[in-house]
Design an enzyme around this catalytic site. Structure first.
Site, PDB file in Angstrom:
ATOM      1  N   CYS A  31       0.834  -1.213   0.000  1.00  0.00           N
ATOM      2  CA  CYS A  31       0.000   0.000   0.000  1.00  0.00           C
ATOM      3  C   CYS A  31       0.866   1.259   0.000  1.00  0.00           C
ATOM      4  O   CYS A  31       1.437   1.632   1.039  1.00  0.00           O
ATOM      5  CB  CYS A  31      -0.924  -0.005   1.215  1.00  0.00           C
ATOM      6  SG  CYS A  31      -1.992   1.442   1.274  1.00  0.00           S
ATOM      7  N   CYS A  37      -0.597   4.125   2.129  1.00  0.00           N
ATOM      8  CA  CYS A  37      -0.391   3.938   3.571  1.00  0.00           C
ATOM      9  C   CYS A  37       1.072   4.190   3.958  1.00  0.00           C
ATOM     10  O   CYS A  37       1.342   4.837   4.959  1.00  0.00           O
ATOM     11  CB  CYS A  37      -0.745   2.513   3.997  1.00  0.00           C
ATOM     12  SG  CYS A  37      -2.173   1.811   3.189  1.00  0.00           S
ATOM     13  N   ASP A  38       2.001   3.656   3.179  1.00  0.00           N
ATOM     14  CA  ASP A  38       3.397   3.595   3.631  1.00  0.00           C
ATOM     15  C   ASP A  38       4.379   4.477   2.850  1.00  0.00           C
ATOM     16  O   ASP A  38       5.534   4.614   3.266  1.00  0.00           O
ATOM     17  CB  ASP A  38       3.892   2.136   3.559  1.00  0.00           C
ATOM     18  CG  ASP A  38       3.059   1.224   4.458  1.00  0.00           C
ATOM     19  OD1 ASP A  38       2.576   1.714   5.493  1.00  0.00           O
ATOM     20  OD2 ASP A  38       2.881   0.040   4.116  1.00  0.00           O
TER      21      ASP A  38
END
Ligand code: FAD
Ligand code: NAP
Length: 314
Positions: free
Chosen positions: A134, A137-138
């Site tokens: 992701c 997300c990261d």
């Protein structure tokens, strides 16, 4: 109380099924979603092909208003993981993770798909410690740093573009020299100054230290190994269908599925079992798009409305 319709999964398919089922007159409709509603598109940094939505918009922003719209018409959301769906006579049983069971006359399964692992050495051990599926997300953890992206489909290329805006450099590692992605996306990747294409190459091993990933070794078609130092490795190699809720205690499926585990449906999203519908990424020949998942959800809900009417009133 027996629900008129149980919807399993709250992505674009499940939410649209919820909207159409409640607005179409079914009284008791509950959507069982194990997390926040929205589905996998909420992990996408941008979506530019949802009709009528122009400008740069993230998947999260796109999905934000959907639950509220459904709840206005009476859709209930239970935040719980469904373990299994079974059928007893005319009634379905929804077996939930806490051991409780809800009954329903019809079920629409919309559990979508999940990111696949590529299967190279170190991937599982370093997952969450530098290996990710992701970028939204990261990606921020690698601001100003170099990262590697694995895959050659729409997801890999779009997420490589997203990461290229945050990171100093993106190595896009793909096992062939042509991409599966939309031509427009390929052009944007080829134009990007800080994306290096590492083609005809497969990851051999991701390695790290106690702080996380240090780099990834890739092997090209001539057998040459290249060591790429990058603390972030993003894997986008496709998805597996989430069909676990349909597996019965004896290991058989509740309805017919194909070899890939995709649920076989007709054009009305009816499965081989009366009263059971499937919609979105988990059904056969799914285009795996938000717009088609939403369309499937609407079709399935209309089918469920007719089915329940026939069952209870005729
Ligand atoms: P999903 O979105 O997968 O939703 C399924 C839901 O079911 C999830 O919320 C999950 O938590 C829930 N669930 C699963 N199992 C259970 C269970 N046992 N109990 C309870 N809940 C459960 N499509 C586009 O059209 N345009 C794009 O630009 C685009 N970009 C993408 C970028 C990325 C990074 C990814 C990953 C996908 C992208 N897609 C895009 C594809 C799109 O997201 C999917 O086609 C769409 O989300 C499928 O919707 P769905 O409702 O079928 O399933
Ligand atoms: P995908 O289209 O299945 O592509 C997976 C990619 O990973 C392929 O390039 C594949 O290589 C590669 N791959 C598979 N297994 C691998 C392995 N073990 N090691 C190394 N590489 C491997 O998956 P996706 O990109 O996630 O897309 C899934 C679906 O969602 C598609 O239908 C896509 O169109 C859709 N989607 C659409 C959009 C959009 O419309 N904007 C955005 C994202 C996703 P090969 O090419 O050699 O097979």
């Amino acid at each position: 109380m027996i629900l008129d319709c149980a919807i399993i999964g709250g992505g674009p398919a499940g939410l649209t099924a919820g909207l159409y089922a409640t607005r179409g007159g079914l009284e008791n409709v509950t959507m069982f979603e194990k997390g926040m509603p929205g589905g996998q598109i909420t992990q996408s940094s941008e979506i530019e092909n949802y009709p009528g939505v122009t400008g740069e918009i993230s998947g999260m922003d796109l999905m934000m208003p959907w639950p509220e719209q459904c709840q206005k018409f009476g859709l209930k959301h239970e935040m719980v993981e469904v373990k299994r769906v079974s059928k007893d006579g005319n009634t379905f049983k929804i077996h939930k993770e806490d051991g409780s069971v809800t009954e329903a006359y019809s079920v629409i399964v919309c559990t979508g798909s999940s990111p696949r692992r590529a299967g190279f050495a170190g991937e599982d051990e370093l997952f969450g410690k530098g290996v990710s599926t992701c970028a939204t997300c990261d990606g921020f953890f690698y601001k100003g740093k170099e990262v590697a992206v694995i895959g050659g489909g729409d997801t890999a290329l779009e997420e490589a573009l997203y990461l290229a805006k945050i990171c100093s450099k993106v190595y896009l590692i793909h096992r062939r020299d042509t991409f599966r992605s939309a031509p427009n996306t390929v052009k944007r990747v080829e134009k990007a100054q800080n994306i290096e294409l590492v083609l005809n190459s497969v990851p051999e091993e991701v390695y790290g230290d106690n702080m996380g990933v240090v780099g990834i070794r890739v092997k090209n078609a001539d057998g040459e190994i290249r060591d790429i130092k990058a603390p972030g490795v993003f894997v986008f190699v496709g998805n597996d269908v989430n069909n676990q809720t349909l597996i019965q205690e004896d290991g058989s499926f509740l309805c017919d599925v194909n070899k890939q585990g995709e649920v076989i449906v007709d054009i009305s999203m009816r499965t081989s079992l009366s009263g059971l519908f499937a919609a979105g990424d988990m059904r056969i020949a799914a285009p795996k798009q938000v717009v088609s998942a939403a369309g499937d959800g609407a079709v399935a809900a209309l089918g469920a409305i007719s089915y329940v009417d026939e069952l209870l009133n005729h």
